[in-house]
Design a protein around this motif. Structure first.
Motif, PDB file in Angstrom:
ATOM      1  N   GLY A  16       0.787  -1.221   0.000  1.00  0.00           N
ATOM      2  CA  GLY A  16       0.000   0.000   0.000  1.00  0.00           C
ATOM      3  C   GLY A  16       0.816   1.267   0.000  1.00  0.00           C
ATOM      4  O   GLY A  16       0.338   2.310   0.449  1.00  0.00           O
ATOM      5  N   GLY A  17       2.080   1.202  -0.491  1.00  0.00           N
ATOM      6  CA  GLY A  17       2.903   2.391  -0.603  1.00  0.00           C
ATOM      7  C   GLY A  17       2.507   3.210  -1.814  1.00  0.00           C
ATOM      8  O   GLY A  17       1.452   2.968  -2.428  1.00  0.00           O
ATOM      9  N   PRO A  18       3.325   4.207  -2.205  1.00  0.00           N
ATOM     10  CA  PRO A  18       2.968   5.070  -3.336  1.00  0.00           C
ATOM     11  C   PRO A  18       2.668   4.301  -4.618  1.00  0.00           C
ATOM     12  O   PRO A  18       1.730   4.644  -5.338  1.00  0.00           O
ATOM     13  N   GLY A  19       3.468   3.281  -4.920  1.00  0.00           N
ATOM     14  CA  GLY A  19       3.204   2.495  -6.118  1.00  0.00           C
ATOM     15  C   GLY A  19       1.882   1.772  -6.035  1.00  0.00           C
ATOM     16  O   GLY A  19       1.134   1.697  -7.018  1.00  0.00           O
ATOM     17  N   GLY A  20       1.547   1.248  -4.853  1.00  0.00           N
ATOM     18  CA  GLY A  20       0.322   0.478  -4.677  1.00  0.00           C
ATOM     19  C   GLY A  20      -0.928   1.322  -4.583  1.00  0.00           C
ATOM     20  O   GLY A  20      -1.906   1.087  -5.298  1.00  0.00           O
ATOM     21  N   TYR A  21      -0.917   2.343  -3.712  1.00  0.00           N
ATOM     22  CA  TYR A  21      -2.166   3.089  -3.527  1.00  0.00           C
ATOM     23  C   TYR A  21      -2.481   3.986  -4.718  1.00  0.00           C
ATOM     24  O   TYR A  21      -3.658   4.182  -5.059  1.00  0.00           O
ATOM     25  N   GLU A  22      -1.452   4.534  -5.389  1.00  0.00           N
ATOM     26  CA  GLU A  22      -1.728   5.324  -6.582  1.00  0.00           C
ATOM     27  C   GLU A  22      -2.281   4.435  -7.697  1.00  0.00           C
ATOM     28  O   GLU A  22      -3.187   4.835  -8.433  1.00  0.00           O
ATOM     29  N   GLY A  43       0.426   3.896   2.667  1.00  0.00           N
ATOM     30  CA  GLY A  43       1.485   4.887   2.489  1.00  0.00           C
ATOM     31  C   GLY A  43       2.845   4.237   2.471  1.00  0.00           C
ATOM     32  O   GLY A  43       3.799   4.808   1.935  1.00  0.00           O
ATOM     33  N   GLY A  44       2.947   3.045   3.084  1.00  0.00           N
ATOM     34  CA  GLY A  44       4.207   2.316   3.086  1.00  0.00           C
ATOM     35  C   GLY A  44       5.327   3.064   3.778  1.00  0.00           C
ATOM     36  O   GLY A  44       5.101   4.003   4.546  1.00  0.00           O
ATOM     37  N   ALA A  45       6.551   2.648   3.496  1.00  0.00           N
ATOM     38  CA  ALA A  45       7.715   3.275   4.118  1.00  0.00           C
ATOM     39  C   ALA A  45       7.794   4.757   3.772  1.00  0.00           C
ATOM     40  O   ALA A  45       8.202   5.578   4.599  1.00  0.00           O
ATOM     41  N   ALA A  46       7.382   5.127   2.554  1.00  0.00           N
ATOM     42  CA  ALA A  46       7.473   6.523   2.135  1.00  0.00           C
ATOM     43  C   ALA A  46       6.733   7.437   3.099  1.00  0.00           C
ATOM     44  O   ALA A  46       7.207   8.519   3.446  1.00  0.00           O
ATOM     45  N   VAL A  47       5.556   7.006   3.545  1.00  0.00           N
ATOM     46  CA  VAL A  47       4.745   7.831   4.433  1.00  0.00           C
ATOM     47  C   VAL A  47       5.058   7.565   5.901  1.00  0.00           C
ATOM     48  O   VAL A  47       5.133   8.495   6.716  1.00  0.00           O
ATOM     49  N   ALA A 154       3.962  -4.337  -5.355  1.00  0.00           N
ATOM     50  CA  ALA A 154       4.511  -3.040  -4.944  1.00  0.00           C
ATOM     51  C   ALA A 154       4.901  -3.117  -3.476  1.00  0.00           C
ATOM     52  O   ALA A 154       4.413  -2.349  -2.638  1.00  0.00           O
ATOM     53  N   THR A 155       5.786  -4.042  -3.178  1.00  0.00           N
ATOM     54  CA  THR A 155       6.111  -4.369  -1.783  1.00  0.00           C
ATOM     55  C   THR A 155       7.304  -3.601  -1.231  1.00  0.00           C
ATOM     56  O   THR A 155       7.676  -3.778  -0.067  1.00  0.00           O
ATOM     57  N   LEU A 327      12.417   6.467  -5.831  1.00  0.00           N
ATOM     58  CA  LEU A 327      11.719   7.705  -5.504  1.00  0.00           C
ATOM     59  C   LEU A 327      10.230   7.414  -5.414  1.00  0.00           C
ATOM     60  O   LEU A 327       9.683   6.667  -6.237  1.00  0.00           O
ATOM     61  N   ALA A 328       9.561   8.041  -4.445  1.00  0.00           N
ATOM     62  CA  ALA A 328       8.120   7.849  -4.298  1.00  0.00           C
ATOM     63  C   ALA A 328       7.384   8.284  -5.556  1.00  0.00           C
ATOM     64  O   ALA A 328       6.403   7.646  -5.975  1.00  0.00           O
TER      65      ALA A 328
END
Length: 471
Positions: A16-22, A43-47, A154-155, A327-328
């Motif tokens: 559920g990070g940027p790649g997943g939720y977007e 949000g994953g690690a990015a958030v 998108a892990t 990069l996110a």
């Protein structure tokens, strides 16, 4: 007879990070039934443990550093008795609480957006049983089988850990563990001078800690523009950071009241805490990828093409688990491209030349397009202009003495092909250069656009003027 409605495509996203939720938002918009299987939080690690908290921490340190700049501008603080206040103090426990609260709020916002778009979120882990079937193991231990027309992996990635430097979460820390510190380290030894190491070294220095940066390379930020990295290293030293160049870490061990970082040349650096910033590894094991035929690189990253396809039909991948560019913004773009391609929408392949990136040191370093190294290696036939910000009137007003604007233009025709900005808020200043690179604008078009006077962006226009093609 009326037209028969096509069945609703199903999309399962792992992470559920940027790649997943977007990707989930795009897939839902395109009419798919979307399920996100997420383990660590939306949000994953990015958030939760990287971009949002680290940049919030850096912003806090930058705010504190403004007290020092204020004295150069003729300003100082006084207490209620009229005595001058010599310094500000960072209460790290309060700082970290705010930082993590911001991250949690951002994660909640993402969850609410996904819910409003009809995306189902399952808390747990996923594993591919086949290219079209995923088994989700939920938090309560139960499992659920999910059929999918499209699967997106998108892990993300996790901090690299070495046997000779094992984090303990108290004295020896990864960048995901630093927000649990109850008080400011007396002496933080940062191992690794890449983006993460440089940013966090700067942050803790700005918060008031003594910082030693251990760099195995000739200079900090070895992968960045050499002129920009030199400015940052000079600023680090000027502000009191000890930078140990060409100093490779051999081991980190904990002592009774601190840490000892041993270097391969036999030197030892003692500190109260050590922060390990020595890279990351993709989280691709245990997902069933190899079993269903998804190709992985030697480093364990998922191999993808420019529309995020893997080697298996119907299986896509995005973000740090692919190793394309950590990069996110790139992860989000990969995820959006994957869903557009998979679900039949208009799609343009990923173009890394148009990616703008930023390093949140003080000053920041922002880049886009071709680099100085590309020019020096004759990868692109381009001319270059570099203007120091010290001559910019707005910079003088703000007390800015370090930084520059650098532009690259294709020789003879003047097309803008790249740029570097080293300045406070360079992340904002790089945008007009990014537009120029993305859309093939010329230096004359960039120079012929009005800028506010006085402004830092005026230096971008001036650099463009100096690159006007000569007959």
């Amino acid at each position: 007879m009326g037209a028969v409605n096509a069945p609703q495509p199903s999309v399962v996203i792992l992470g559920g990070g940027p790649g997943g939720y977007e990707a989930a938002l795009v897939a839902a918009q395109l009419g798919a039934s979307v399920t996100v299987v997420d383990r660590d939080g939306l949000g994953g690690a990015a958030v939760l443990t990287d971009c949002v908290p680290s940049k919030a921490l850096i912003s806090t340190a930058d705010f504190r550093s403004q007290f020092e700049t204020a004295s150069d501008l003729g300003l100082h603080l006084e207490d209620h008795e009229g005595d001058e206040v010599s310094d500000s103090v960072a209460e790290l426990l309060a700082v970290n609480r705010r930082v993590m609260a911001l991250a949690a709020a951002q994660s909640r916002d993402i969850g609410e957006r996904l819910a409003s778009d009809g995306v189902e979120v399952l808390r747990g882990t996923g594993r591919l049983l086949s290219p079209s079937r995923v088994e989700a193991t939920l938090e309560d231990g139960s499992t659920r089988a999910l059929d999918a027309d499209v699967v997106l992996v998108a892990t993300g990635a996790t901090p690299r850990v070495m046997d000779t430097a094992r984090p303990d979460g108290e004295r020896i820390l990864t960048w995901q563990q630093i927000y649990e510190l109850p008080e400011l380290p007396e002496h933080l030894v940062v191992v690794g001078s890449g983006v993460t190491g440089a940013e966090l070294a700067q942050a803790y220095l700005g918060l008031g800690a003594r910082v030693t940066l251990v760099s195995s390379r000739d200079r900090v930020l070895p992968g960045e523009d050499a002129d920009a990295a030199t400015v940052i290293e000079d600023v680090f030293r000027k502000r009191g950071m000890e930078v140990l160049g060409r100093s490779r870490m051999e081991s980190v061990r904990r002592t009774d009241d601190g840490v000892v970082v041993r270097l391969v040349d036999g030197r030892q650096v003692e500190g109260s805490h050590a922060l390990l910033a020595v890279g990351s590894v993709p989280q691709t094991s245990g997902l069933g990828l190899e079993e269903v035929g998804v190709a992985l690189s030697e480093s364990g990253h998922v191999v993808t093409d420019r529309v995020s396809r893997t080697s298996v039909r119907g299986v896509y991948a995005a973000g740090d688990c692919t190793g394309v560019l950590p990069l996110a913004s790139v992860a989000a773009m990969q995820g959006r491209i994957a869903m557009a391609h998979a679900l039949g929408d208009a799609v343009a392949p990923l173009n890394l030349r148009g990616v703008s990136a930023n390093i949140f040191t003080d000053p920041e370093i922002a880049t886009v397009g071709y680099s100085q190294k590309d020019v020096d290696d004759d990868t692109v036939d381009a001319t270059c202009v570099m203007l120091p910000l010290a001559t910019n009137p707005r910079a003088k007003m703000q007390g800015i003495t370090d930084g520059f604007v650098k532009l690259f233009a294709r020789r003879g025709v003047g097309t803008v092909v790249g740029g570097v900005v080293v300045a406070p808020k360079a992340s904002e200043l790089i945008y007009p250069v990014t537009i120029a690179v993305q859309h093939g604008l010329t230096v004359d078009q960039l120079a012929g656009t009005f800028t506010v006077y006085p402004s830092l962006s005026g230096s971008i226009a001036e650099a463009a003027r100096q690159l006007h093609p000569r007959g």
